[in-house]
Design an enzyme around this catalytic site. Structure first.
Site, PDB file in Angstrom:
ATOM      1  N   GLU A  69       1.700   5.909   7.474  1.00 61.36           N
ATOM      2  CA  GLU A  69       3.106   6.028   7.076  1.00 61.36           C
ATOM      3  C   GLU A  69       3.782   7.202   7.785  1.00 61.36           C
ATOM      4  OE1 GLU A  69       4.108   3.461   5.663  1.00 61.36           O
ATOM      5  OE2 GLU A  69       2.136   2.734   5.076  1.00 61.36           O
TER       6      GLU A  69
ATOM      7  N   GLY B 109       0.821  -1.204   0.000  1.00 58.08           N
ATOM      8  CA  GLY B 109       0.000   0.000   0.000  1.00 58.08           C
ATOM      9  C   GLY B 109       0.849   1.244   0.000  1.00 58.08           C
TER      10      GLY B 109
END
Length: 870
Positions: free
Chosen positions: A299, A262
């Site tokens: 992230e 992802g």
């Protein structure tokens, strides 16, 4: 091959004999022959003059130590063995050549579209240069990128801050980056290409200015604004909730089309699958917007929980991933609907994660044994790992949890840590004993709680008898009793909460289940209560309590917590699904009681609850979750019952669905959470109304008048699942409109894969010839083929075995082009033992064919061998 397939064990961990304090990398980019010069400052940690470096698919050009050509080395299939090394410290210079154009595995340095790109987690850096490619070797990186054609590659990006740039004597362009924070090789990143750039400035809580940059393919700049907003929100949230600030001058996000994962949290330079960056109302659904917000946050949060404190070894992967998933879930919950976010997380656990626990690949959140580390980027490590963190938060409370986080960073910032280090920090900061709790890190499988209630009218006493049991798994026969926080509320007949008391003292609503069998006694319970158990899904366990229909309907109305209301509704549906599966097996009619219909009518017409929550309440458990309730999965009966119950509810509540559907029509589009919730409920109503006589007309009308991609896809999904006559017209129109955009076409491919029609394999083969499809792109593969394997049970498990044969053929092809994607696609076949004998034989046959391949990649070998008990 035999050496590659040797298992590694956590217990065998050994610290490195040498470390690298600094590395200076120079890349002379070329599509077929990229030169990489790596100059490392090596320091000896143990008394040895030998060093083994990892390396794969590399052409060694030269090797120097302290500027002297070195000949005392041996090249192996897996790396480079150096001997007769200087003592204490030395400079190691290695020049290699790699071919990015042929790197279809998308690990190391490869070409994505027109750009160079890297993916180094978990063990991709060894495809770039010979190195100690392990997470406990932390170095400061300086990276110089040189290209001959600056017009084609105007942006040359790497980790850290840009410190210099210029031109060589022969006219090539170069840029130099320096990351002041030591990091392991898996966090290295490089991108070179031509992009559109969206740029913003962010001022941290302490007043530092940070430049934020999002790089996207040309023409997509306006589709990056939501990602930028999500990044800013994440930075602010992390400062406010955890007191954590960003630590570089620049933060970059690059969106690429060809990516196995992802996204990747490389320090200062996050590389993202474009699916989780690009969005506008015409190309992205509400779920796309929410996923972008979540993954951008995830992230970014890794900057501290993953980068500043990294993993000692890959067995500790959940140290960074479980903790960071918990953080991104909290971020999404604080910004949006906490109850809806919690429900969606629990659906993931109860469906595919519980199935993983019961599969041949069952493992603890901290695995003990591994052949291919990429196989452990699993729901168990990520999602169950986050549930373990959430249980610690539940047991400690927010204040103590934050104290634990602060101590964790004080102790381990700039180091490679372990799961034990994290638990110890939480324990020391709070003073709460977590010794037994540590079993969650080492024990696999799903604990089952069997609970019964006993009320004494005379003594005004209510007792809860709790028994816990974890069934043996393929990796562990013996199981121990775990520390399970069981959130409990007792309700009186008026819907009021009865205080939990014992011996005259008020008790916490968190019951500490620590034994195989335990009884909790509550006093001053003035009437027989209705217990609400496992509130907020306080532990990732299966719960069994013999509720009556009336008790569940009572909780659906009276529970103070939205999650508890939803859970009661799911248990009520679950009772009827189980009963009806048995009825179908006995050739009896499928039924739903009038009481259940009335309960769901009450939910649908609730004027107080959030629309998004009502939509969740009305959604039936899916096949993957339901199949986990049975020892043997009866595909035909389960799929028949789930469809029949949806049709039954659609007929019984037709007028109510229609009323709510029309009331929620919107005149403009907004991604505010309230508007998203209204669309969610409206489209849930449409999914039911599609099974009524007016369904075809309603679906066509919504498609034609849709203000957003959300409503377009909802209409197409309804047509697809209900098999409406308008389906082909809508699908063709969508393809004509979006065939130029692979990312938008992924939604179309997804529907083709889930098409319940008998000729779905023909549809899929035709779709593979579509101009937007390519087997080189993981997104296309996952959308079309992955959706068929995972979300089209009736056709994938067709008794003819055609679905299994199709899967086997695709896996053989992916084995040579992208083993990592192949390994993720094989999972539905691994569970063959849970089906009837005929299906078992057909699935096993495909696995045996894979196992007998001469060139079977270790990614696939590990999983197939485990499934076949080899």
């Amino acid at each position: 091959m035999a050496s590659e397939l040797q298992a590694k064990y956590r217990k065998d961990y050994q610290s490195p004999s040498h470390t690298i304090t600094d590395i200076d990398l120079t890349f002379y980019l070329h599509e077929e022959r990229t030169r990489v010069i790596a100059v490392s400052q090596v320091r000896q940690l143990e008394n040895t003059n030998q060093l083994v470096l990892d390396g794969e698919n590399l052409e060694l050009v030269s090797l120097h130590i302290n500027d002297q050509s070195w000949t005392d080395y041996k090249v192996t299939d897996t790396g480079l063995e150096l001997s007769s090394l200087p003592e204490e410290k030395f400079e190691l210079r290695i020049e290699t050549v790699i071919n990015p154009s042929t790197n279809t595995a998308l690990e190391g340095l490869y070409i994505s579209g027109q750009a160079y790109c890297t993916q180094c987690e978990a063990e991709g850096f060894r495809r770039i240069t010979y190195y100690q490619d392990r997470p406990d070797v932390l170095a400061r990186y300086t990276t110089t990128i040189v290209v001959a054609d600056r017009e084609k590659y105007p942006y040359l990006l790497s980790n850290g801050n840009k410190i210099d740039e210029g031109e060589t004597e022969d006219g090539a362009s170069w840029v130099r980056w320096q990351d002041p924070h030591p990091k392991p090789a898996y966090l290295f990143a490089l991108v070179a290409g031509d992009f559109d750039l969206l740029q913003e400035q962010y001022k941290t809580k302490s007043g530092r200015q940070v430049t934020l940059e999002v790089f996207v393919d040309k023409g997509n700049r306006e589709r990056a604004t939501h990602a930028m907003l999500s990044l800013i929100n994440a930075m602010q949230w992390d400062e406010e909730r955890f007191g954590l600030e960003y630590d570089l001058d620049i933060y970059m996000v690059v969106a690429v089309d060809f990516f196995n994962m992802g996204a990747m949290e490389n320090k200062g330079l996050n590389i993202f699958n474009s699916k989780y960056v690009l969005a506008n109302d015409q190309t992205a659904t509400d779920n796309d917007y929410l996923n972008i917000e979540s993954i951008i946050g995830h992230e970014y949060f890794h900057n501290w929980t993953g980068n500043r404190v990294t993993c000692r070894d890959w067995f500790q992967l959940s140290l960074k991933e479980g903790l960071t998933v918990f953080r991104d879930q909290e971020f999404s919950s604080d910004l949006g609907s906490r109850s809806v976010n919690r429900i969606q997380s629990v659906r993931l656990i109860r469906g595919p994660q519980f199935a993983e626990d019961a599969s041949p690949m069952s493992h603890p959140i901290r695995p003990d044994k591994v052949i291919e580390m990429n196989n452990f980027y699993t729901l168990t490590v990520y999602e169950k790992g986050s549930e373990v963190i959430r249980m610690i938060h539940t047991l400690l409370g927010e204040d103590n949890f934050q104290k634990g986080m602060k101590l964790y960073f004080e102790r381990h910032d700039g180091t490679a840590a372990t799961c034990e280090d994290f638990v110890s920090a939480m324990e020391d900061a709070s003073g709460i004993d977590l010794q037994q709790f540590r079993l969650w890190y080492s024990q696999s499988g799903t604990p089952e709680l069997t609970v019964s209630g006993e009320y004494s009218e005379a003594e005004k006493r209510f007792s809860l008898h709790v028994r816990q049991h974890t069934a043996p798994t393929t990796d562990q026969e013996e199981k121990q009793a775990q520390h399970i926080p069981l959130k409990t509320e007792l309700y009186d007949s008026a819907g009021q909460i009865i205080k939990l008391q014992c011996n005259g003292k008020n008790l916490s609503d968190i019951l500490n289940v620590t034994e195989s069998e335990q009884t909790f006694v509550f006093e001053n319970v003035y009437e027989k209560p209705v217990p609400s158990l496992l509130g907020e899904f306080s532990a990732p366990v299966k719960l069994s309590y013999d509720y009556s229909d009336e008790e569940l309907m009572f909780l659906m109305v009276h529970a103070k917590n939205d999650f508890a209301r939803w859970d009661a509704g799911q248990m009520l549906l679950g009772k009827y699904i189980r009963q009806n599966v048995e009825s179908v097996q006995n050739n009896q009619d499928i039924t739903i009681s009038e009481g259940v219909v009335a309960a769901f009518r009450g939910v649908l017409l609730d004027q107080v609850a959030e629309p998004a929550f009502i939509a969740e309440m009305l959604s039936l458990p899916n096949f993957n979750e339901v199949s986990g309730w049975f020892d043997e999965v009866d595909v035909d009966s389960i799929t028949t019952v789930l469809k029949a119950m949806k049709v039954e509810l659609s007929q019984a509540l037709k007028q109510d669905f229609s009323t709510v559907y029309h009331q929620l029509e919107q005149s403009d589009y907004s991604i505010e959470h309230e508007a998203i919730g209204q669309r969610a409920l409206r489209n849930t109503c449409l999914s039911y109304l599609a099974y009524t006589e007016e369904g075809n007309e309603l679906v066509q009308d919504q498609y034609q008048k849709a203000l957003s991609m959300t409503d377009v896809i909802a209409a197409m999904t309804a047509a697809n699942q209900a098999g409406l006559s308008c389906r082909e017209t809508l699908m063709q129109d969508y393809s004509n409109q979006w065939k130029h955009d692979g990312l938008v076409m992924d939604k179309w491919f997804n529907l083709q894969g889930q098409n319940p029609a008998e000729d779905v394999l023909s549809v899929i083969y035709d779709s593979m010839e579509h101009e937007a499809f390519t087997m080189k792109n993981p997104n296309r593969i996952r959308s079309l083929i992955g959706s068929f394997l995972n979300f089209n049970p009736k056709r994938f498990h067709d008794k003819s075995g055609s679905g299994y044969q199709f899967a086997g053929k695709i896996l053989q092809q992916l084995n040579t082009t992208n083993p990592q994607v192949a390994s993720r696609m094989v999972d539905p076949l691994l569970k063959f033992k849970r089906y009837d004998k005929d299906r078992q034989a057909l699935m096993k046959q495909e696995l045996e064919t894979l196992l007998n391949m001469d060139n079977l990649a270790k990614d696939l070998y590990e999983k197939v061998a485990k499934a076949l008990d080899i």
